[in-house]
Design a protein around this motif. Structure first.
Motif, mmCIF file in Angstrom:
data_model
loop_
_atom_site.group_PDB
_atom_site.id
_atom_site.type_symbol
_atom_site.label_atom_id
_atom_site.label_comp_id
_atom_site.label_asym_id
_atom_site.label_seq_id
_atom_site.Cartn_x
_atom_site.Cartn_y
_atom_site.Cartn_z
ATOM 1 N N GLU A 1 -0.613 18.247 4.581
ATOM 2 C CA GLU A 1 -0.719 17.232 5.646
ATOM 3 C C GLU A 1 0.571 17.026 6.399
ATOM 4 O O GLU A 1 0.631 16.321 7.382
ATOM 5 C CB GLU A 1 -1.168 15.887 5.046
ATOM 6 C CG GLU A 1 -2.562 15.933 4.439
ATOM 7 C CD GLU A 1 -2.929 14.622 3.752
ATOM 8 O OE1 GLU A 1 -4.073 14.194 3.872
ATOM 9 O OE2 GLU A 1 -2.032 14.045 3.095
ATOM 10 N N THR A 2 1.637 17.648 5.916
ATOM 11 C CA THR A 2 2.929 17.461 6.577
ATOM 12 C C THR A 2 3.101 18.448 7.718
ATOM 13 O O THR A 2 2.449 19.474 7.791
ATOM 14 C CB THR A 2 4.077 17.624 5.574
ATOM 15 O OG1 THR A 2 4.011 18.935 4.994
ATOM 16 C CG2 THR A 2 3.974 16.590 4.482
ATOM 17 N N THR B 1 0.845 -1.187 0.000
ATOM 18 C CA THR B 1 0.000 0.000 0.000
ATOM 19 C C THR B 1 0.881 1.238 0.000
ATOM 20 O O THR B 1 1.780 1.383 0.830
ATOM 21 C CB THR B 1 -0.926 0.020 1.234
ATOM 22 O OG1 THR B 1 -1.732 -1.163 1.219
ATOM 23 C CG2 THR B 1 -1.818 1.249 1.231
ATOM 24 N N VAL B 2 0.606 2.136 -0.936
ATOM 25 C CA VAL B 2 1.403 3.354 -1.070
ATOM 26 C C VAL B 2 0.519 4.535 -0.667
ATOM 27 O O VAL B 2 -0.591 4.709 -1.189
ATOM 28 C CB VAL B 2 1.924 3.551 -2.504
ATOM 29 C CG1 VAL B 2 2.706 4.858 -2.615
ATOM 30 C CG2 VAL B 2 2.789 2.369 -2.915
ATOM 31 N N TYR B 3 0.980 5.342 0.271
ATOM 32 C CA TYR B 3 0.247 6.505 0.731
ATOM 33 C C TYR B 3 0.875 7.765 0.156
ATOM 34 O O TYR B 3 2.099 7.937 0.166
ATOM 35 C CB TYR B 3 0.258 6.599 2.266
ATOM 36 C CG TYR B 3 -0.411 5.415 2.934
ATOM 37 C CD1 TYR B 3 -1.790 5.412 3.155
ATOM 38 C CD2 TYR B 3 0.322 4.311 3.353
ATOM 39 C CE1 TYR B 3 -2.413 4.329 3.775
ATOM 40 C CE2 TYR B 3 -0.286 3.235 3.973
ATOM 41 C CZ TYR B 3 -1.648 3.242 4.175
ATOM 42 O OH TYR B 3 -2.270 2.171 4.781
ATOM 43 N N THR B 4 0.024 8.646 -0.376
ATOM 44 C CA THR B 4 0.491 9.931 -0.911
ATOM 45 C C THR B 4 0.165 11.027 0.105
ATOM 46 O O THR B 4 -0.992 11.209 0.503
ATOM 47 C CB THR B 4 -0.180 10.254 -2.248
ATOM 48 O OG1 THR B 4 0.109 9.211 -3.184
ATOM 49 C CG2 THR B 4 0.326 11.583 -2.796
ATOM 50 N N VAL B 5 1.183 11.723 0.546
ATOM 51 C CA VAL B 5 1.012 12.778 1.530
ATOM 52 C C VAL B 5 1.133 14.135 0.849
ATOM 53 O O VAL B 5 2.143 14.425 0.180
ATOM 54 C CB VAL B 5 2.060 12.664 2.652
ATOM 55 C CG1 VAL B 5 1.873 13.771 3.675
ATOM 56 C CG2 VAL B 5 1.968 11.285 3.318
ATOM 57 N N THR B 6 0.089 14.941 0.937
ATOM 58 C CA THR B 6 0.126 16.282 0.340
ATOM 59 C C THR B 6 0.869 17.241 1.241
ATOM 60 O O THR B 6 0.989 17.008 2.453
ATOM 61 C CB THR B 6 -1.309 16.794 0.116
ATOM 62 O OG1 THR B 6 -1.951 16.927 1.381
ATOM 63 C CG2 THR B 6 -2.090 15.817 -0.760
#
Length: 393
Positions: free
Chosen positions: A392-393, A384-389
């Motif tokens: 959100e950091t 599972t690959v999560y994309t963090v915008t």
């Protein structure tokens, strides 16, 4: 002209059949497979002899795969050849006071691990002339700290056990066309060693992987715990552990079972192997361990440091996972190493059957060294690959 690809394919098919026959105790199947393999090697050697017929230079022959013999080896093979050509070959060979030189067996045993990778990962030793060995049965044990003048109250009790390496007999028979006797000692040596190497390898590897312990080694897939139900000298298979995906969590849970010896001592995990047969590798393991990375395919990617090994001795949809060096296999020639033959067995085929035997034994050194896996439902693991915008950091 020799078609190397065709030869390689025929050899693989024959050795797979031989492995199956040994595992199933099928004498007829073993005879057929060895007969086919003998004919295959004989044809290859005869063609090579023709291609080098005008060359008598030892250096040239050596570059073409013909091993240069010691004086003892040459005397031995010449005695066998002369006996085979005599009017009463059986009596003539019986009167030859020569056993197979130990250097021939050493050459065979030395070449086997190079050609068959599983034997590079186990504790494989040439035990020629040895009947018993001490092996570490408990893994690493710790010493105990104390004051300088206190008594030593920690001992490595029970760490070693005596292991009988001459208890089992491994026998191979070699169908030799009578035409081979005319080729001379060097070519006969090449033929005998190649047949012996493959026959011994298949017998060894089948024993290492799936032997039941009755007149053969105890295999990696067998239950060697103190609670195992051994009937008539035969060890049962381990209960299989299902492995449906090669995720870090799934393989890690199984690997964690190997971190302690049967006595409860901790040990590091290294030299891990994952053994499957070629069909299961291509249909299950290869698809599950192949990734497309940076424009190219990368094979045999495991979530834990581990070497994938193909072996015809493993049944379909099964795998053996464990610590290769925790399997001990000792093999060597004893005094009974005289080459014997019989003309009646293959009389109508104009072939003489030679028999050789060697001695040895093998077993897992503890019950937690290997796990027998059911991989019939093994699928590709997709992380599972999560994309963090940035928000959100």
């Amino acid at each position: 002209m020799i078609n190397l690809d065709a030869i390689k394919e025929q050899k693989a098919d024959i050795l797979a059949s031989l492995s199956t026959a040994i595992r199933d105790s099928d004498d007829k199947g073993m005879e057929t497979a060895l007969d086919k393999y003998g004919n295959l090697i004989s044809d290859v050697i005869m063609e090579q002899v023709e291609s080098t017929a005008e060359s008598v230079d030892n250096q040239i022959l050596s570059t073409r795969g013909v091993r240069m013999l010691t004086s003892e080896e040459r005397d031995y093979y010449n005695a066998v050849i002369e006996a085979g050509k005599s009017s009463d070959p059986k009596m003539a060979l019986a009167n030859v006071d020569k056993t197979m030189p130990i250097t021939i067996i050493e050459s065979v045993l030395g070449e086997i691990p190079q050609q068959h990778p599983l034997l590079n990962f186990i504790n494989f030793q040439d035990t020629t002339g040895i009947t018993k060995m001490l092996v570490n049965d408990q893994g690493v044990q710790t010493a105990k700290w104390g004051d300088l003048n206190t008594a030593i109250d920690k001992e490595l009790s029970g760490a070693f056990k005596t292991f009988d390496v001459a208890l089992k007999k491994l026998t191979a028979w070699i169908p030799v066309s009578n035409d081979m006797l005319d080729l001379g000692a060097a070519w006969l040596d090449r033929y005998v060693r190649e047949i012996l190497a493959e026959a011994l390898w298949v017998g060894m590897e089948t024993g290492v992987v799936s032997g039941d312990g009755l007149n053969c080694p105890i295999g990696m897939c067998k239950d060697v715990s103190s609670s195992a139900s051994v009937v008539g000298g035969k060890y049962p298979d381990q209960k299989t552990v299902a492995l449906n995906e090669l995720s870090p969590e799934a393989i890690g849970a199984i690997a964690a079972q190997l971190t302690k010896t049967e006595a409860g001592n901790n040990r590091p995990l290294d030299n891990l192997i994952f053994v499957v047969n070629p069909t299961t590798y291509l249909t299950k393991v290869m698809p599950a361990t192949t990734n497309f990375v940076q424009g190219k395919w990368v094979n045999d990617v495991m979530p834990i440091p581990c070497t994938i090994i193909q072996s015809c001795a493993v049944p379909d949809d099964r795998a053996i996972f464990g610590l290769g060096k925790r399997y001990f296999m000792g093999l060597g020639m004893a005094k009974g190493g005289k080459l014997e033959f019989d003309d009646s067995f293959k009389f109508l085929d104009d072939a003489r059957t030679y028999k050789i035997k060697t001695y040895g034994n093998g077993k897992p050194l503890d019950s937690n060294a290997f796990r027998y896996l059911d991989i019939s439902k093994l699928k590709r693991f997709i992380p599972t690959v999560y994309t963090v915008t940035p928000s959100e950091t």
